[in-house]
Design a protein around this motif. Sequence first.
Motif, PDB file in Angstrom:
ATOM      1  N   UNK A 362       0.869  -1.180   0.000  1.00 14.70           N
ATOM      2  CA  UNK A 362       0.000   0.000   0.000  1.00 14.70           C
ATOM      3  C   UNK A 362       0.904   1.228   0.000  1.00 14.70           C
ATOM      4  N   UNK A 363       0.796   2.031  -1.041  1.00 14.04           N
ATOM      5  CA  UNK A 363       1.692   3.168  -1.202  1.00 14.04           C
ATOM      6  C   UNK A 363       0.896   4.456  -1.424  1.00 14.04           C
ATOM      7  N   UNK A 364       1.605   5.556  -1.452  1.00 11.75           N
ATOM      8  CA  UNK A 364       1.014   6.859  -1.762  1.00 11.75           C
ATOM      9  C   UNK A 364       2.049   7.655  -2.532  1.00 11.75           C
ATOM     10  N   UNK A 365       1.633   8.754  -3.145  1.00 14.67           N
ATOM     11  CA  UNK A 365       2.569   9.624  -3.872  1.00 14.67           C
ATOM     12  C   UNK A 365       2.923  10.821  -2.998  1.00 14.67           C
ATOM     13  N   UNK A 366       4.222  11.073  -2.861  1.00 16.60           N
ATOM     14  CA  UNK A 366       4.651  12.207  -2.056  1.00 16.60           C
ATOM     15  C   UNK A 366       4.545  13.497  -2.877  1.00 16.60           C
ATOM     16  N   UNK A 367       4.989  14.599  -2.301  1.00 16.59           N
ATOM     17  CA  UNK A 367       4.848  15.908  -2.958  1.00 16.59           C
ATOM     18  C   UNK A 367       5.578  15.966  -4.288  1.00 16.59           C
ATOM     19  N   UNK A 368       6.603  15.133  -4.464  1.00 14.44           N
ATOM     20  CA  UNK A 368       7.362  15.097  -5.730  1.00 14.44           C
ATOM     21  C   UNK A 368       6.807  14.059  -6.704  1.00 14.44           C
ATOM     22  N   UNK A 369       5.707  13.401  -6.314  1.00 11.10           N
ATOM     23  CA  UNK A 369       5.092  12.419  -7.202  1.00 11.10           C
ATOM     24  C   UNK A 369       5.698  11.026  -7.125  1.00 11.10           C
ATOM     25  N   UNK A 370       6.635  10.813  -6.201  1.00  8.32           N
ATOM     26  CA  UNK A 370       7.254   9.495  -6.040  1.00  8.32           C
ATOM     27  C   UNK A 370       6.385   8.619  -5.144  1.00  8.32           C
ATOM     28  N   UNK A 371       6.357   7.324  -5.443  1.00  9.15           N
ATOM     29  CA  UNK A 371       5.573   6.417  -4.603  1.00  9.15           C
ATOM     30  C   UNK A 371       6.375   6.055  -3.350  1.00  9.15           C
ATOM     31  N   UNK A 372       5.696   6.095  -2.212  1.00  9.78           N
ATOM     32  CA  UNK A 372       6.294   5.767  -0.912  1.00  9.78           C
ATOM     33  C   UNK A 372       5.351   4.817  -0.178  1.00  9.78           C
ATOM     34  N   UNK A 373       5.896   4.063   0.764  1.00  7.21           N
ATOM     35  CA  UNK A 373       5.071   3.168   1.565  1.00  7.21           C
ATOM     36  C   UNK A 373       4.292   3.984   2.592  1.00  7.21           C
ATOM     37  N   UNK A 374       2.989   3.715   2.710  1.00  7.06           N
ATOM     38  CA  UNK A 374       2.136   4.444   3.648  1.00  7.06           C
ATOM     39  C   UNK A 374       2.307   3.889   5.061  1.00  7.06           C
ATOM     40  N   UNK A 375       1.842   4.655   6.029  1.00  2.00           N
ATOM     41  CA  UNK A 375       1.739   4.181   7.409  1.00  2.00           C
ATOM     42  C   UNK A 375       0.289   3.816   7.690  1.00  2.00           C
ATOM     43  N   UNK A 376       0.070   2.842   8.578  1.00  2.00           N
ATOM     44  CA  UNK A 376      -1.288   2.468   8.973  1.00  2.00           C
ATOM     45  C   UNK A 376      -1.411   2.547  10.488  1.00  2.00           C
ATOM     46  N   UNK A 377      -2.601   2.952  10.937  1.00  2.00           N
ATOM     47  CA  UNK A 377      -2.900   3.029  12.361  1.00  2.00           C
ATOM     48  C   UNK A 377      -4.314   2.523  12.596  1.00  2.00           C
ATOM     49  N   UNK A 378      -4.547   1.980  13.766  1.00  2.00           N
ATOM     50  CA  UNK A 378      -5.890   1.498  14.091  1.00  2.00           C
ATOM     51  C   UNK A 378      -6.248   1.891  15.508  1.00  2.00           C
ATOM     52  N   UNK A 379      -7.546   1.974  15.780  1.00  2.00           N
ATOM     53  CA  UNK A 379      -8.009   2.299  17.120  1.00  2.00           C
ATOM     54  C   UNK A 379      -9.439   1.843  17.313  1.00  2.00           C
ATOM     55  N   UNK A 380      -9.701   1.141  18.394  1.00  4.68           N
ATOM     56  CA  UNK A 380     -11.057   0.686  18.694  1.00  4.68           C
ATOM     57  C   UNK A 380     -11.867   1.852  19.232  1.00  4.68           C
ATOM     58  N   UNK A 381     -12.953   2.190  18.548  1.00  2.56           N
ATOM     59  CA  UNK A 381     -13.839   3.224  19.071  1.00  2.56           C
ATOM     60  C   UNK A 381     -14.839   2.607  20.046  1.00  2.56           C
ATOM     61  N   UNK A 382     -15.375   1.432  19.687  1.00  2.00           N
ATOM     62  CA  UNK A 382     -16.319   0.779  20.593  1.00  2.00           C
ATOM     63  C   UNK A 382     -16.311  -0.726  20.377  1.00  2.00           C
ATOM     64  N   UNK A 383     -15.785  -1.474  21.355  1.00  2.00           N
ATOM     65  CA  UNK A 383     -15.971  -2.926  21.399  1.00  2.00           C
ATOM     66  C   UNK A 383     -17.252  -3.137  22.187  1.00  2.00           C
ATOM     67  N   UNK A 384     -18.322  -3.511  21.490  1.00  2.46           N
ATOM     68  CA  UNK A 384     -19.662  -3.335  22.044  1.00  2.46           C
ATOM     69  C   UNK A 384     -19.900  -4.165  23.306  1.00  2.46           C
ATOM     70  N   UNK A 385     -19.565  -5.445  23.298  1.00  2.23           N
ATOM     71  CA  UNK A 385     -19.884  -6.289  24.455  1.00  2.23           C
ATOM     72  C   UNK A 385     -19.220  -5.763  25.735  1.00  2.23           C
ATOM     73  N   UNK A 386     -17.926  -5.468  25.652  1.00  8.40           N
ATOM     74  CA  UNK A 386     -17.228  -4.957  26.838  1.00  8.40           C
ATOM     75  C   UNK A 386     -17.790  -3.610  27.286  1.00  8.40           C
ATOM     76  N   UNK A 387     -18.154  -2.777  26.306  1.00  6.22           N
ATOM     77  CA  UNK A 387     -18.693  -1.461  26.649  1.00  6.22           C
ATOM     78  C   UNK A 387     -20.032  -1.603  27.347  1.00  6.22           C
TER      79      UNK A 387
END
Length: 440
Positions: A362-387
């Motif tokens: 999974x890549x993206x284009x930087x300001x110079x138009x070159x392809x770079x590897x993206x970063x990924x992040x995740x976060x649980x907003x609501x795990x329903x049963x525990x909540x």
Amino acid sequence: MIDLRYVREHPDLVRASQRARGADDSLVDALIAADADRRAAVGAADDLRSAQKAASLAVRGASAEGRPAVLERAKALAAQVKDAEEAERAADAALRTAHLALANVVADGVPPGGEDDAVTLRTVGEVPEYDFPVRDHLEIGELLGAIDMERGAKVSGARFYFLTGPGALLEFALAQLAISRAVAAGFTPVVAPALVRPEAMEGTGFLGEHDEEVYRVERDDLYLVGTSEVALAGMHMNEVLDLSAGPRRYAGWSSCFRREAGSYGKDTKGIIRVHWFDKVEMFSFCPPADAAAEHLRLLQWEEEFLTALELPYRVVDIAAGDLGTSAARKFDIEAWFPSQGTYRELTSTSDCTTFQARRLSIRYRDAEGRTQVAATLNGTLCAVARTIACLLEVHQRADGSVHVPPALRPWLGGHELLTPGMSLAAVSGPGVPAPAAPTR
């Protein structure tokens, strides 16, 4: 997987990261050796291909007398090229295996130690006091007619459950609240598949040492996800993203399945640690330079959600030895459970840097138009049963009723309390007309 150039240039830092995780640092040396073998195999194959090309040209210009010898050499080189290309493929496979075995590099500032060494960053909200004997969430849920563990076990086995009546309505209310807040924050809502192919599961780092937690449908070679993070990351595998307008953010809803291997005896009562639950998961793609700031934003949105539910909590910085394979840093939010007299994990958010995107291409284009590897992040907003479990416990009243935080009331008929025996029609939410009586 981590950047191979980084491993070549900073092997000692990667070894230190492995040790901080309590992992095998010799895997770093195995990767470096596999990388050297692969580069040697590529070089040998390239040299032989060049020699073969030169021999082919020599055949055309050879005299009648010299032609047989030149042909014989070209034939021998063709066989050598074939062998060299097979060696190259084997070296590629060995390199990939060694590369996949290595966990992400732990970020600077992550606390050392293991599961018990997380560092509390802040505590928010007052721990409630009660002037009556505190019930646990299962007892409250049974009084309300909201949770049925006995029939869940009858149908599906241990650690399965039915949410019934107000329990089911609480699930829908929490889902509506979570998704509406995520959309207001700029996330695109996604209903994500709960079954994924092996490459999505492997690419997000949930196979290997974690595969004992995963349910597999062997006949179809599919996996049941433990989080919609897997499907959301896999959405864009082998793609180049446009991140010029900022991070691409998704709020994914899916059912989640976990075998909970090795957790016997931990939270076996009720719906805190179960084999199936529903969840709203935030997921972000962004340039690596923006990942740390995005991580704090995800944490902020999680905190705002729990604040809206009036739940006391603390934020903890997870120690290196308790990080998942993909995470370089992870923050958990632990909410107060009165029946246990302690804080328990309710949500988490992880910065996976480029680890998952490199595996999934999974890549993206930087300001110079070159392809770079993206970063990924995740976060649980609501795990329903525990909540739900936490809500029932924190907001319980002596008579078995449960206070409804104002943020949830629009999806629960405006009611301030859930009470045993109350009319479900009154709790079903705003603007839903009752069906007309049947006519004959």
